[in-house]
Design a protein around this motif. Sequence first.
Motif, PDB file in Angstrom:
ATOM      1  N   VAL A 114      -5.939  -2.278  23.871  1.00  0.00           N
ATOM      2  CA  VAL A 114      -6.983  -1.490  24.516  1.00  0.00           C
ATOM      3  C   VAL A 114      -6.426  -0.236  25.202  1.00  0.00           C
ATOM      4  O   VAL A 114      -7.136   0.743  25.377  1.00  0.00           O
ATOM      5  N   LEU A 115      -5.144  -0.249  25.546  1.00  0.00           N
ATOM      6  CA  LEU A 115      -4.553   0.893  26.249  1.00  0.00           C
ATOM      7  C   LEU A 115      -4.594   2.180  25.429  1.00  0.00           C
ATOM      8  O   LEU A 115      -4.842   3.255  25.971  1.00  0.00           O
ATOM      9  N   GLY A 116      -4.352   2.090  24.138  1.00  0.00           N
ATOM     10  CA  GLY A 116      -4.371   3.285  23.301  1.00  0.00           C
ATOM     11  C   GLY A 116      -5.720   3.957  23.301  1.00  0.00           C
ATOM     12  O   GLY A 116      -5.830   5.169  23.506  1.00  0.00           O
ATOM     13  N   ASN A 117      -6.767   3.166  23.101  1.00  0.00           N
ATOM     14  CA  ASN A 117      -8.116   3.717  23.109  1.00  0.00           C
ATOM     15  C   ASN A 117      -8.495   4.240  24.481  1.00  0.00           C
ATOM     16  O   ASN A 117      -9.109   5.293  24.617  1.00  0.00           O
ATOM     17  N   MET A 118      -8.137   3.491  25.515  1.00  0.00           N
ATOM     18  CA  MET A 118      -8.496   3.907  26.865  1.00  0.00           C
ATOM     19  C   MET A 118      -7.775   5.189  27.248  1.00  0.00           C
ATOM     20  O   MET A 118      -8.324   6.023  27.955  1.00  0.00           O
ATOM     21  N   SER A 119      -6.565   5.379  26.775  1.00  0.00           N
ATOM     22  CA  SER A 119      -5.825   6.603  27.084  1.00  0.00           C
ATOM     23  C   SER A 119      -6.390   7.800  26.330  1.00  0.00           C
ATOM     24  O   SER A 119      -6.419   8.918  26.846  1.00  0.00           O
TER      25      SER A 119
END
Length: 134
Positions: A114-119
């Motif tokens: 989820v970190l990639g999308n959230m970033s």
Amino acid sequence: MSADGLVTHASPYGPRETMDRLEAEVTAKGLQVFARIDHAAGAAEVGLSLRPTEVLIFGSAKAGTPLMQSVQFIGIDLPLRALVWQDASGAAWLSYNDPAWLAARHGVPGDMAVLGNMSALPAAVTKAATAPSS
């Protein structure tokens, strides 16, 4: 204008239009807008002046919840926030905390998908909100 984890972009629009554009982009991405806080209006209510300064609080439980399941106290920094403000020369700016910095600050494991999308999300909506009209 630098602070740890803070990303800031100049806007060719005034503060109100920049915030309106940001809110429209956030909504178009299917995210929930939780609040739009006008700090200048709040200051005026108590007889103080403040250049235009607004915060948009937005996000998605689908993205934020896995982070809080991993490290619950990241919830202090979620949902995401963006600040539109006007400097002393009248220029408008849009700032936000980099989600990758927030994750590092709170020790969220780097392998969370989820970190990639959230970033990528705040970068995309900020770019769209501050892009010059063609």
